[in-house]
Scaffold this motif. Sequence first.
Motif, mmCIF file in Angstrom:
data_model
loop_
_atom_site.group_PDB
_atom_site.id
_atom_site.type_symbol
_atom_site.label_atom_id
_atom_site.label_comp_id
_atom_site.label_asym_id
_atom_site.label_seq_id
_atom_site.Cartn_x
_atom_site.Cartn_y
_atom_site.Cartn_z
ATOM 1 N N ALA A 28 -0.313 3.904 -2.611
ATOM 2 C CA ALA A 28 -1.632 4.431 -2.254
ATOM 3 C C ALA A 28 -1.534 5.386 -1.070
ATOM 4 O O ALA A 28 -2.203 6.428 -1.047
ATOM 5 N N ASN A 29 -0.706 5.069 -0.075
ATOM 6 C CA ASN A 29 -0.575 5.930 1.095
ATOM 7 C C ASN A 29 0.085 7.258 0.732
ATOM 8 O O ASN A 29 -0.328 8.327 1.211
ATOM 9 N N GLU A 66 0.086 8.660 -2.271
ATOM 10 C CA GLU A 66 -0.837 9.411 -3.124
ATOM 11 C C GLU A 66 -1.987 10.016 -2.321
ATOM 12 O O GLU A 66 -2.446 11.126 -2.622
ATOM 13 N N ASP A 81 0.800 -1.227 0.000
ATOM 14 C CA ASP A 81 0.000 0.000 0.000
ATOM 15 C C ASP A 81 0.830 1.273 0.000
ATOM 16 O O ASP A 81 0.300 2.354 0.228
#
Length: 423
Positions: free
Chosen positions: A278-279, A281, A275
């Motif tokens: 994602a973190n 972003e 992740d």
Amino acid sequence: MPSEQTEVVVVGAGQAGVAMSEHLGAAGVAHVVLERDRIAERWRSQRWDSLVANGPAWHDRFPGLEFSGVAPDAFASKDQIADYFAAYAEKIDAPIRCGVEVTSVRKNAGRPGFRVGTSEGVIDARFVVAATGPFQRPVIPPIVPDSAVTEQIHSSGYRNPEQLPQGAVLVVGAGSSGVQIADELRRSGRRVFLSVGPHDRPPREYRGRDFCWWLGVLGRWDAETPPEGAAHVTIAVSGARGGHTVDFRALVGTGVELVGMTASYERGALRFEPDLAANIELGDQKYLELLRAADEYVERNGLDLPAEPEAHELGPLPACATDPLRELDLAEAGVTSIVWATGFAADYSWLQVDAFDEGGRPQHRRGVSAEPGVYFLGLPWLSRRGSSFIWGVWHDARYVADHIATRRAYLAYDKAEAGSAGN
């Protein structure tokens, strides 16, 4: 029989307890503040050596006193902050007793008030304010066995790079504490891995104004509830080295190796969630959203603040995010230490009243608990987003003090005396 009586017992003499004392004193309410250590002890002994405030001195203070020897736009050191609260307590003549530990608080049977057990005897109080704050019990997730590395410590026990054994370090947690510790360790020459979870990443400064100012003029300090799912999301911002925006891309450029959230350990290897991108972003989205809101505010109000179009340019994600490391053999990587910047849990075992939900969390509204006469102060989101900042707890304390004063007035009402006064 109780050896002492007072109207209010305030437990804790950190920023919350000192603020509470000021407002109670101004309202003429008799009280005592009990502190098991020294005033603002956590700032002195449970922070790393180079820590500074995350907000500038003009912002992170009480209204009645400025920092001594700290420029308004500078960031006070941890010792300057502790000294500030000691000076403030002296300024308001706060009735603080240091070295006194509260061991129990119980509701009196058949009469108002509470029996407060302490290391120096019993106090009978009409009201109790739990001003111990949220940083009571360091949390280290039970993921890595002690035998896996030479040293595992919580960020509250970290002081400086020299404290750790030689070798690489894994820092778990990408809030302000984790990022600053990872950066310091890397600058000391260590190989550093940083485990990054969800976070909020505001700009340190934008268009000549600190992010604290932007949240103020945009009304965001006054938000009464966190966005869905964001109640415990950490804020990555730094006052270190004069203050700077936390940029994970820049951290990679200094040599810090980013990984996703720490998931599990097996046979000498740590596994990470996939992740990381994602973190990062998600943090970028929050960062850019604040920049856009600031730009709109400037245009709407015709302010003469210089534009910073380059602040909106983030660049591509680093390779460690697009092709994340999923497993790390600790011995092979030379990791001898893990620093867990994973937050704290509350410990209200001493407060034996009906003021908690099934999970042990305080039940309150703006600090007024479900148990009449008991109050909480110093908790994140106690009344709004600003509650976790120094100035925010001062305003929360004023509300709690007003509530106590109002309740005292009701309890002091005597119908017979009121009738005779009207004749």
